[in-house]
Design an enzyme around this catalytic site. Structure first.
Site, PDB file in Angstrom:
ATOM      1  N   ARG A   1      61.380   5.879 -27.985  1.00 56.02           N
ATOM      2  CA  ARG A   1      60.192   5.137 -27.949  1.00 56.02           C
ATOM      3  C   ARG A   1      59.014   6.369 -27.316  1.00 56.02           C
ATOM      4  NH1 ARG A   1      57.105   3.297 -22.660  1.00 56.02           N
ATOM      5  NH2 ARG A   1      59.078   4.341 -21.726  1.00 56.02           N
ATOM      6  N   LEU A   2      57.868   6.322 -27.906  1.00 54.43           N
ATOM      7  CA  LEU A   2      56.873   7.177 -27.486  1.00 54.43           C
ATOM      8  C   LEU A   2      56.373   6.493 -26.188  1.00 54.43           C
ATOM      9  CD1 LEU A   2      54.683   8.356 -30.468  1.00 54.43           C
ATOM     10  CD2 LEU A   2      56.552   9.445 -29.457  1.00 54.43           C
TER      11      LEU A   2
ATOM     12  N   GLN B   1      66.444   5.534 -23.627  1.00 55.53           N
ATOM     13  CA  GLN B   1      65.600   6.694 -23.264  1.00 55.53           C
ATOM     14  C   GLN B   1      65.948   7.341 -21.944  1.00 55.53           C
ATOM     15  OE1 GLN B   1      61.114   6.304 -23.080  1.00 55.53           O
ATOM     16  NE2 GLN B   1      61.370   7.403 -24.792  1.00 55.53           N
TER      17      GLN B   1
ATOM     18  N   ALA C   1      54.811  -8.469 -20.286  1.00 56.10           N
ATOM     19  CA  ALA C   1      55.088  -9.300 -21.380  1.00 56.10           C
ATOM     20  C   ALA C   1      55.040 -10.926 -21.392  1.00 56.10           C
ATOM     21  CB  ALA C   1      56.305  -9.016 -22.143  1.00 56.10           C
TER      22      ALA C   1
ATOM     23  N   PHE D   1      49.560  12.294 -24.292  1.00 53.07           N
ATOM     24  CA  PHE D   1      50.929  11.829 -23.876  1.00 53.07           C
ATOM     25  C   PHE D   1      51.965  12.654 -24.735  1.00 53.07           C
ATOM     26  CE2 PHE D   1      52.885   8.587 -21.406  1.00 53.07           C
ATOM     27  CZ  PHE D   1      52.015   8.744 -20.353  1.00 53.07           C
TER      28      PHE D   1
ATOM     29  N   LEU E   1      60.377   8.007 -11.029  1.00 49.74           N
ATOM     30  CA  LEU E   1      59.519   8.456 -12.044  1.00 49.74           C
ATOM     31  C   LEU E   1      58.444   9.593 -11.428  1.00 49.74           C
ATOM     32  CD1 LEU E   1      59.148   8.630 -15.168  1.00 49.74           C
ATOM     33  CD2 LEU E   1      57.336   7.099 -14.784  1.00 49.74           C
TER      34      LEU E   1
ATOM     35  N   HIS F   1      65.337   5.771 -18.367  1.00 45.02           N
ATOM     36  CA  HIS F   1      64.363   4.924 -18.254  1.00 45.02           C
ATOM     37  C   HIS F   1      64.013   3.831 -19.371  1.00 45.02           C
ATOM     38  CE1 HIS F   1      60.095   5.397 -17.404  1.00 45.02           C
ATOM     39  NE2 HIS F   1      59.819   5.667 -18.650  1.00 45.02           N
TER      40      HIS F   1
ATOM     41  N   HIS G   1      64.070   9.695 -19.416  1.00 41.18           N
ATOM     42  CA  HIS G   1      62.714  10.373 -19.222  1.00 41.18           C
ATOM     43  C   HIS G   1      63.378  11.555 -18.272  1.00 41.18           C
ATOM     44  CE1 HIS G   1      58.674  11.022 -17.749  1.00 41.18           C
ATOM     45  NE2 HIS G   1      58.483  10.012 -18.280  1.00 41.18           N
TER      46      HIS G   1
ATOM     47  N   GLY H   1      52.095   6.214 -16.173  1.00 37.71           N
ATOM     48  CA  GLY H   1      50.991   6.973 -17.221  1.00 37.71           C
ATOM     49  C   GLY H   1      50.146   6.371 -17.908  1.00 37.71           C
TER      50      GLY H   1
ATOM     51  N   VAL I   1      55.099  -3.149 -12.880  1.00 39.53           N
ATOM     52  CA  VAL I   1      54.308  -2.665 -11.662  1.00 39.53           C
ATOM     53  C   VAL I   1      54.442  -0.925 -11.504  1.00 39.53           C
ATOM     54  CG1 VAL I   1      56.022  -2.666  -9.550  1.00 39.53           C
ATOM     55  CG2 VAL I   1      53.378  -3.270  -9.206  1.00 39.53           C
TER      56      VAL I   1
ATOM     57  N   GLU J   1      54.987  11.166 -17.265  1.00 38.58           N
ATOM     58  CA  GLU J   1      54.806  12.057 -18.174  1.00 38.58           C
ATOM     59  C   GLU J   1      53.139  12.571 -18.456  1.00 38.58           C
ATOM     60  OE1 GLU J   1      56.611  10.886 -21.645  1.00 38.58           O
ATOM     61  OE2 GLU J   1      55.121  11.545 -23.039  1.00 38.58           O
TER      62      GLU J   1
ATOM     63  N   ALA K   1      55.010   1.253 -13.720  1.00 37.28           N
ATOM     64  CA  ALA K   1      54.599   2.098 -14.884  1.00 37.28           C
ATOM     65  C   ALA K   1      53.299   3.000 -14.427  1.00 37.28           C
ATOM     66  CB  ALA K   1      54.426   1.492 -16.037  1.00 37.28           C
TER      67      ALA K   1
ATOM     68  N   VAL L   1      58.934 -18.639 -15.665  1.00 34.33           N
ATOM     69  CA  VAL L   1      59.992 -18.605 -14.760  1.00 34.33           C
ATOM     70  C   VAL L   1      60.029 -17.019 -14.290  1.00 34.33           C
ATOM     71  CG1 VAL L   1      62.166 -19.272 -14.200  1.00 34.33           C
ATOM     72  CG2 VAL L   1      60.819 -20.477 -15.890  1.00 34.33           C
ATOM     73  N   SER L   2      60.310 -16.782 -12.963  1.00 30.86           N
ATOM     74  CA  SER L   2      60.575 -15.378 -12.674  1.00 30.86           C
ATOM     75  C   SER L   2      61.647 -15.169 -11.618  1.00 30.86           C
ATOM     76  CB  SER L   2      59.416 -14.666 -12.418  1.00 30.86           C
ATOM     77  OG  SER L   2      59.487 -13.182 -12.108  1.00 30.86           O
TER      78      SER L   2
ATOM     79  N   ARG M   1      60.269  12.623 -25.404  1.00 30.92           N
ATOM     80  CA  ARG M   1      61.186  12.470 -24.289  1.00 30.92           C
ATOM     81  C   ARG M   1      62.608  12.904 -24.717  1.00 30.92           C
ATOM     82  NH1 ARG M   1      58.446   6.981 -21.434  1.00 30.92           N
ATOM     83  NH2 ARG M   1      56.631   8.226 -20.987  1.00 30.92           N
TER      84      ARG M   1
ATOM     85  N   SER N   1      54.790   1.166 -24.637  1.00 37.73           N
ATOM     86  CA  SER N   1      55.671   0.061 -24.323  1.00 37.73           C
ATOM     87  C   SER N   1      54.786  -1.028 -23.372  1.00 37.73           C
ATOM     88  CB  SER N   1      57.033   0.206 -23.575  1.00 37.73           C
ATOM     89  OG  SER N   1      56.557   1.199 -22.619  1.00 37.73           O
TER      90      SER N   1
HETATM   91  C1  LIG Z   1      59.054   3.750 -13.759  1.00 37.58           C
HETATM   92  C2  LIG Z   1      58.369   3.262 -14.992  1.00 37.58           C
HETATM   93  C3  LIG Z   1      57.277   4.066 -15.690  1.00 37.58           C
HETATM   94  C4  LIG Z   1      57.017   3.648 -16.914  1.00 37.58           C
HETATM   95  N1  LIG Z   1      55.607   3.961 -17.636  1.00 37.58           N
HETATM   96  C5  LIG Z   1      55.234   3.497 -18.637  1.00 37.58           C
HETATM   97  C6  LIG Z   1      54.123   3.950 -19.250  1.00 37.58           C
HETATM   98  O1  LIG Z   1      53.362   4.875 -18.527  1.00 37.58           O
HETATM   99  N2  LIG Z   1      53.551   3.560 -20.252  1.00 37.58           N
HETATM  100  C7  LIG Z   1      54.225   2.556 -20.986  1.00 37.58           C
HETATM  101  O2  LIG Z   1      53.898   2.244 -21.893  1.00 37.58           O
HETATM  102  N3  LIG Z   1      55.670   2.060 -20.368  1.00 37.58           N
HETATM  103  C8  LIG Z   1      56.048   2.664 -19.347  1.00 37.58           C
HETATM  104  N4  LIG Z   1      57.083   2.180 -18.891  1.00 37.58           N
HETATM  105  C9  LIG Z   1      58.018   1.118 -19.555  1.00 37.58           C
HETATM  106  C10 LIG Z   1      57.288  -0.301 -19.331  1.00 37.58           C
HETATM  107  O3  LIG Z   1      56.625  -0.195 -17.990  1.00 37.58           O
HETATM  108  C11 LIG Z   1      58.111  -1.351 -19.408  1.00 37.58           C
HETATM  109  O4  LIG Z   1      58.890  -1.297 -20.598  1.00 37.58           O
HETATM  110  C12 LIG Z   1      57.516  -2.558 -19.453  1.00 37.58           C
HETATM  111  O5  LIG Z   1      56.865  -3.000 -18.200  1.00 37.58           O
HETATM  112  C13 LIG Z   1      58.322  -3.778 -19.552  1.00 37.58           C
HETATM  113  O6  LIG Z   1      57.878  -5.204 -19.119  1.00 37.58           O
HETATM  114  P1  LIG Z   1      58.242  -6.637 -19.338  1.00 37.58           P
HETATM  115  O7  LIG Z   1      57.267  -7.379 -19.336  1.00 37.58           O
HETATM  116  O8  LIG Z   1      59.101  -6.365 -20.630  1.00 37.58           O
HETATM  117  O9  LIG Z   1      59.455  -6.448 -18.211  1.00 37.58           O
HETATM  118  P2  LIG Z   1      59.244  -6.528 -16.553  1.00 37.58           P
HETATM  119  O10 LIG Z   1      58.135  -6.058 -16.129  1.00 37.58           O
HETATM  120  O11 LIG Z   1      60.397  -5.810 -16.334  1.00 37.58           O
HETATM  121  O12 LIG Z   1      59.428  -7.819 -16.184  1.00 37.58           O
HETATM  122  C14 LIG Z   1      60.731  -8.425 -16.260  1.00 37.58           C
HETATM  123  C15 LIG Z   1      60.273  -9.981 -15.698  1.00 37.58           C
HETATM  124  O13 LIG Z   1      61.625 -10.961 -15.990  1.00 37.58           O
HETATM  125  C16 LIG Z   1      61.746 -11.353 -14.830  1.00 37.58           C
HETATM  126  N5  LIG Z   1      63.455 -11.597 -15.129  1.00 37.58           N
HETATM  127  C17 LIG Z   1      64.285 -10.926 -15.186  1.00 37.58           C
HETATM  128  N6  LIG Z   1      65.367 -11.471 -15.245  1.00 37.58           N
HETATM  129  C18 LIG Z   1      65.279 -12.675 -14.841  1.00 37.58           C
HETATM  130  C19 LIG Z   1      65.938 -14.056 -15.027  1.00 37.58           C
HETATM  131  N7  LIG Z   1      67.402 -13.890 -15.081  1.00 37.58           N
HETATM  132  N8  LIG Z   1      65.461 -15.163 -14.616  1.00 37.58           N
HETATM  133  C20 LIG Z   1      64.130 -15.166 -14.293  1.00 37.58           C
HETATM  134  N9  LIG Z   1      63.637 -14.038 -14.610  1.00 37.58           N
HETATM  135  C21 LIG Z   1      64.043 -13.088 -14.847  1.00 37.58           C
HETATM  136  C22 LIG Z   1      61.637 -10.565 -13.785  1.00 37.58           C
HETATM  137  O14 LIG Z   1      61.292 -11.299 -12.624  1.00 37.58           O
HETATM  138  C23 LIG Z   1      60.256 -10.067 -14.266  1.00 37.58           C
HETATM  139  O15 LIG Z   1      59.191 -11.043 -13.882  1.00 37.58           O
HETATM  140  C24 LIG Z   1      57.756   2.630 -17.611  1.00 37.58           C
HETATM  141  C25 LIG Z   1      58.943   2.133 -17.209  1.00 37.58           C
HETATM  142  C26 LIG Z   1      59.167   2.610 -15.918  1.00 37.58           C
HETATM  143  C27 LIG Z   1      60.370   1.955 -15.401  1.00 37.58           C
END
Ligand SMILES: Cc1cc2nc3c(=O)[nH]c(=O)nc-3n(C[C@H](O)[C@H](O)[C@H](O)COP(=O)(O)OP(=O)(O)OC[C@H]3O[C@@H](n4cnc5c(N)ncnc54)[C@H](O)[C@@H]3O)c2cc1C
Ligand code: SF4
Ligand code: F3S
Ligand code: FES
Lengths: 147, 572, 255, 119
Positions: free
Chosen positions: B384-385, B232, B17, B118, B244, B349, B234, B52, B48, B247, B50, B37-38, B281, B389
């Site tokens: 969530r399906l 959720q 995101a 899925f 994981l 999950h 899993h 499916g 990284v 799915e 995810a 900022v990360s 799920r 996400s």
């Molecule tokens: C094992 C696994 C498998 C999945 N498989 C699927 C799939 O097949 N299909 C699907 O649609 N979804 C899947 N999901 C869900 C999906 O991957 C996540 O919902 C999605 O990647 C979330 O992305 P994000 O950008 O919101 O957060 P993240 O990718 O978690 O990124 C969070 C970012 O915020 C930063 N951050 C956090 N806290 C701070 C802080 N205090 N200060 C500065 N930086 C911070 C972190 O450094 C990181 O860069 C899966 C999730 C998991 C765990």
């Protein structure tokens, strides 16, 4: 860890915001069998270089005249030469196996006009050309063909 | 000494995101400065992991209507239908953009992008790159983001506070992990993209960085958290580690089996015959727990488990479609799915809930936006399906950037002096915590306590009594977290300090979660109460909101945006 | 949970720039479980014995790439390496060839610069809006499974940096772009959607040249993801040379 | 020097590659017969009596092979010695070492050309 690596290895271009300890080299650098094999591979360079000059000397003699040629050929029976050539042969086989067996299969261009072959196929091809050329050249030089 | 830097937009989070938002903002105007900022290097973000896939209609037999309805139904009618309609409409373009940016999507023979089945999706609409989808998406996004000179990265900076002045969010206070120094990273608008909070629970597919920081940041800044009780599970995580098994293993035709070697899902009343494994799920997770309770689970030292059977797919198919599953099973379970069963159990999950946002990714706090797992839009409702996400991160990451840009255009630079003063105050708080030898609580012990409390109280099946216990205990834990004992006094890369800050965030969320769960006396989506086994649209068809007060969360409610899909019984 | 009573000696390299002039090593004796990875041992020490140990990790499923360290002198992904592969004692150090920030944490800024240098994104001659004739109605480029297969392997890199810690050349040639970054650039060169290979080839031939690689193959030996960076680097060499030769024969427009 | 080497790198690498592959292929048969079998008396030395040796070497193909036998191993050798030097902490002196090695290989190669031309 053994020894220090180059102080700037993988260092950021400007000084970091905190003091760092300089990078070090892995112990495996010289200690591990794999790295030793690799260094030996590089060391065959010395043998190759000398071998090139030996051939140069022979060719020069051949151009100079029959006596020079006979003398040069006779010199090759000197034990030092024999040892060197034995070493050369070992190096050649080592290099050939590594180059044709592992390196060439990896070097195949993937998006060129040629099809990408299985690693085993490439290895087989190179090894057989090598053996064939060696046998051919050997037979010619030994006077078995083209008398 | 606080260092001050100024940007137009500050994005917190470098996952799917955050990166999507950064690219959208940077692309919109090359003169704009975007801070990213990360707390970890962006390619380490948990996107990284995810495996499916990502959903968006791609085939001719599919339609927006179908994807929309599947999502609404999956959400157990708690999803906001305007958000869902917007989402399904914009999903295909977002995934296509990612294709243009180099994502190695798996392909059909004719060169078009391939899709797979899925859970809960009525047709094949999940785009995939073998079974490393999140990995490829994240790396494609990160690499694409490097094109833009106007994206300024702050890698390994931990954001610990949102800066609010004059009723608007105007930047963040960030701890540079490497130096231990605080920075005031100021912007005209801020986007939160910090991901989920699975680490509140002991067994989770989430990485150690998923500690819900962004949710806690917003919560402390006065923004409401929404629907936090929906967690959720899993159905197929490895026992012990929680790693994981995607799915897609079921999507590609794998079976679930119990210790009687039965495909027990066939017994449950959703789906028929071959599709029995493709249930959503929440339902599959419940089915597995029921098997355990009936004594039909296997046992090992991590407790009960069932198994995934992929053997009938054959080695070739497994290698082509599920190579990572095979690698994970071999490395972490010591089994080769080509010949053996993979042990699995339900594990935490995904957080359906999060920072309350609207269809524009905007929160109630002017200048603050949120996207990705940290936000609750609410696309996912009560469940969530799978594969929605990742796409959500892209669609709403882009939306957040657009909204934040619009806001930034109209906003003026805040009063630096007052903002910096806030950061100095925050720095003082954190510095006092570092190496604080006076406290009585230890980070890892308290974390373990929180974990087991949540597992016991807010698991797959919930009960009023146990949830109430969890609510009380989490409250107690939240109070104790002020009294941490830390040993590491160093300023440089002090990970003990970071863990402490993360724990402070998690305990806040745990309390909201438990309290939200107790109050919802129905079963909806992932929230299943034994004592209230049915959905109660009469009394609970609303979003739970939680505002922070000194004495704990104050609960409120928000209408669900219903559209042309009428609530009906959820059957598969 | 059945506890095993196995114990192990774990030696960790410690360095805190606030206190230590040079790195020192510290020993811990801890109980270990049969199914632990090396990372579990470090986490145990951090949680139960000594919270001042600093290390990076996140996914503990071998995909985020943060937990690379030297284990008994070999670069390893610690969340993937079984503790039971080692007997009695084990020595854990930060990745070789990188400056050490603190304990097991290395400075990877140098790598990030090299990473960006190879232009790791799709380069097209035309902007997307003008490229419509190449895009399908769904907005995607066509790419056959075979075209995908040419670069797929090289796109699997998780940036764990083990290859840099193993490469004997990088230790002495600070400019060398190195295996992972070259593999990444080469991955884009091979991508049928990309048109930027000429620019990257110039980078490959320039400072930090691919030719610094002497095909030690160590990078591929230690790579936990079978990326085979040695293959990428050496294919890139060949491609850069062919490109150079072409440039000699055919004058280039705009060059 | 380092800069010049950088410019020449593609040619050097091509020569090195040729030495590694073609050089190895040619040298093996040569060393077995000329370096070992004949001096050890396993093969009748008359096979390489002057007239035959000269006739073989002075044919078109013969000249090419002889030149290959001289130059290719030299370049393979020079390049490998250079990387060996780098491996032994020679990154800093790489320009000088590489320059010298390639210069030596180049001189010997030119002598090889002269030698072949004299045949
Ligand atoms: C094992 C696994 C498998 C999945 N498989 C699927 C799939 O097949 N299909 C699907 O649609 N979804 C899947 N999901 C869900 C999906 O991957 C996540 O919902 C999605 O990647 C979330 O992305 P994000 O950008 O919101 O957060 P993240 O990718 O978690 O990124 C969070 C970012 O915020 C930063 N951050 C956090 N806290 C701070 C802080 N205090 N200060 C500065 N930086 C911070 C972190 O450094 C990181 O860069 C899966 C999730 C998991 C765990
Ligand atoms: S090429 Fe392999 S070893 Fe190198 S960084 Fe990538 S995954 Fe790690
Ligand atoms: S280890 Fe180094 S020398 Fe080349 S083949 Fe790999 S980059
Ligand atoms: S913790 Fe992510 S790769 Fe090891």
């Amino acid at each position: 860890m053994a020894g220090a690596a180059h102080p700037e290895a993988m260092a950021p271009p400007k000084k970091g915001p905190t003091r760092t300890a300089p990078p070090r080299m892995p112990e495996s650098w010289w200690g591990a069998q794999r790295i030793r094999t690799y260094l030996l591979f590089g060391a065959t360079g010395i043998v190759y270089f000398v071998a090139g000059t030996v051939v140069l000397k022979l060719a020069w003699a051949l151009g100079t005249g029959p006596e020079a040629w006979d003398r040069a050929l006779g010199n090759l029976s000197h034990p030092l030469y024999l040892i060197f050539h034995a070493l050369t042969l070992v190096s050649l086989i080592f290099v050939g196996l590594r180059a044709f067996g592992t390196m060439m299969p990896k070097m195949q261009p993937r998006n060129g006009p040629l099809p990408v072959l299985a690693a085993g196929t490439v290895k087989g091809l190179f090894l057989s050309v090598w053996v064939a050329l060696t046998v051919l050249l050997g037979l010619v030089l030994a006077g078995k063909i083209f008398p | 000494m606080v260092q001050v830097s100024r940007h137009d937009i500050v994005i917190v989070g470098g996952g799917g995101a955050g990166l999507r938002a950064a690219i959208a903002a940077a692309e919109a105007n090359p003169d704009l400065s975007v801070a990213l900022v990360s707390k970890v290097y962006p390619m380490r973000s948990h996107t990284v992991s995810a495996e499916g896939g990502a959903a968006a209609i791609a085939r001719d037999d599919d339609s927006l209507e179908l994807h929309g309805f599947d999502t609404v139904k999956g959400s157990d009618f708690l999803g906001d239908q305007d958000v869902i309609e917007y989402f399904v409409e914009h999903a295909p373009r977002e995934l296509a953009l990612l294709e243009n940016w180099g994502c190695p999507w798996s392909r059909n023979d004719d060169g078009t992008v391939a899709t797979r089945a899925f859970g809960g999706m009525s047709t094949k609409r999940t785009w995939y790159a073998t079974d490393k989808v999140g990995f490829h998406m994240l790396h494609s996004l990160f690499q694409q983001s490097m094109r833009y000179d106007n994206i300024v990265r702050y890698d390994e900076y931990f954001v610990s506070k949102l800066l609010v002045e004059d009723g608007a969010c105007q930047g963040v206070a960030a701890l540079e992990i490497r130096t231990g120094e605080f920075h005031a990273i100021l912007g005209r608008s801020v986007i939160l993209a910090t991901g989920g909070a699975g680490k509140i629970f002991p067994f989770t597919t989430n990485g150690t960085i998923k500690t819900g920081d962004g949710m806690a940041l917003a919560y402390r800044a006065g923004v409401a958290l929404k629907d936090m009780e929906f967690v959720q599970y899993h159905p197929t995580g490895l026992p012990g580690t929680g790693i994981l098994i995607t799915e897609a293993a079921r999507g590609e035709g794998g079976f679930l089996r119990n210790n009687k070697d039965e495909r027990f899902l066939v017994e449950y009343d959703y789906g028929v015959g071959d599709k029995a494994e493709l249930g959503p799920r929440d339902m599959v997770s419940r089915a597995i727990i029921k098997e355990f309770e009936a004594g039909r689970g296997f046992e090992n030292r991590y407790g009960s488990y069932c198994v995934v059977d992929l053997r009938h797919l054959g080695e070739e198919h497994i290698n082509a479609k599920l190579p990572f599953v095979r690698e994970l099973a071999k490395t972490y379970m010591g089994v080769d799915p080509v010949h053996e069963y993979i042990p699995i159990r339900p594990v935490v999950h995904y957080m359906m809930g999060g920072v309350d946002t609207d269809i524009n990714a905007a929160t109630d706090l002017p200048g603050l936006y949120a996207a990705g797992e940290v936000a609750c839009g609410s696309l996912n409702g009560a469940n969530r399906l799978g594969s929605n996400s990742l796409t959500e991160c892209l669609v709403f990451g882009a939306v957040a950037a657009r909204s934040a840009l619009d806001f930034a255009r109209g906003a003026s630079d805040g009063d630096s002096a007052r903002l910096v003063a806030q950061v100095e105050e925050e720095a003082a708080r954190v510095n006092a915590l570092r190496g604080n030898g006076k406290g009585n609580e230890h980070v890892s012990a308290l974390r373990t306590e929180m974990n087991s409390t949540m597992e016991a109280g807010c698991g797959v099946y919930r009960h009023q009594d146990t949830m109430q216990v969890a609510a009380d205990e989490t409250r107690n834990i939240r109070q104790r977290v002020a009294d941490l004992h830390l040993k590491d006094t160093s300023k440089v890369f002090n990970t003990e300090l970071i863990s402490a800050l993360e724990l402070q965030n998690m305990v806040e969320l745990a309390e909201v979660l438990a309290l939200g769960a107790v109050h919802r006396k129905e079963s909806r989506g992932a929230h299943t109460c034994r004592d209230y086994p049915t959905r109660d649209d009469q009394n609970y068809l609303y979003h739970t909101l939680a505002h922070r007060t000194e004495d704990g969360p104050r609960l409120g409610r928000k209408e669900v945006n219903l559209g042309h899909w009428e609530p009906q019984e959820r059957k598969y | 949970m059945a506890e095993s009573n196995k114990r192990m000696r774990v030696e960790i390299l410690r360095f805190d720039p606030d206190k230590d002039e040079v790195p020192r090593s510290q020993e811990y004796e801890i109980p270990v479980q049969e199914d632990w990875k090396v990372l579990d041992a470090i986490n145990y020490i951090k949680d139960e014995v000594d919270p001042t140990v600093s290390h990076r990790w996140s996914c503990r499923m071998a995909v985020c790439g943060s937990c690379g360290m030297m284990v008994n002198g070999e670069p390893k992904l610690t969340c993937k390496t079984s503790l039971s592969d080692y007997e009695g004692s084990i020595k854990i150090e930060p990745l070789a060839n990188f400056p050490i920030v603190r304990d097991l944490v290395v400075d990877m800024d140098g790598f990030m610069d090299k990473f960006r240098k190879v232009k790791p994104w799709i380069v097209r001659a035309k902007e997307r809006a003008e490229d419509m004739e190449n895009l399908s109605e769904k907005g995607t480029y066509s790419q056959s499974p075979a075209e995908l297969a040419t670069f797929k392997q090289f796109s699997m890199c998780i940036n764990c940096l083990l290859c840099y810690a193993a490469c004997p050349v990088i230790a002495n040639e600070p400019d060398f772009i190195g295996p992972a970054a070259i593999a990444l650039g080469h991955r884009y060169n091979l991508d049928s959607r990309d048109e930027g290979d000429r620019g990257r080839n110039e980078i490959f031939r320039g400072e930090g040249t691919v030719f610094s690689c002497s095909f030690a193959n160590e990078c591929s030996e230690v790579c936990p993801k079978n990326v085979d960076p040695a293959a990428a680097v050496n294919q890139a060499k060949l491609a850069a040379v062919v490109d150079w030769a072409k440039g000699l024969i055919l004058p280039r427009e705009g060059a | 020097m380092k800069h010049l080497l950088l410019k020449l790198e593609p040619i050097i690498w091509l020569l090195f590659g040729a030495g590694l592959s073609v050089g190895t292929m040619l040298l093996t048969g040569f060393v077995i017969v000329v370096g070992l079998a004949i001096p050890m008396g396993l093969v009748d030395p008359s096979a390489l009596a002057y007239p035959r040796a000269h006739a073989l070497a002075s044919s078109g193909l013969g000249r090419l092979v002889v030149l290959g036998l001289i130059a290719l191993p030299l370049w393979k050798g020079a390049h490998h010695i250079r990387s060996l030097s780098v491996d032994f902490h020679g990154g800093d002196r790489d320009g000088a070492v590489g320059g010298l090695l390639y210069l030596a290989a180049a001189i010997c190669s030119v002598m090889g050309i002269i030698a072949v031309a004299q045949l």
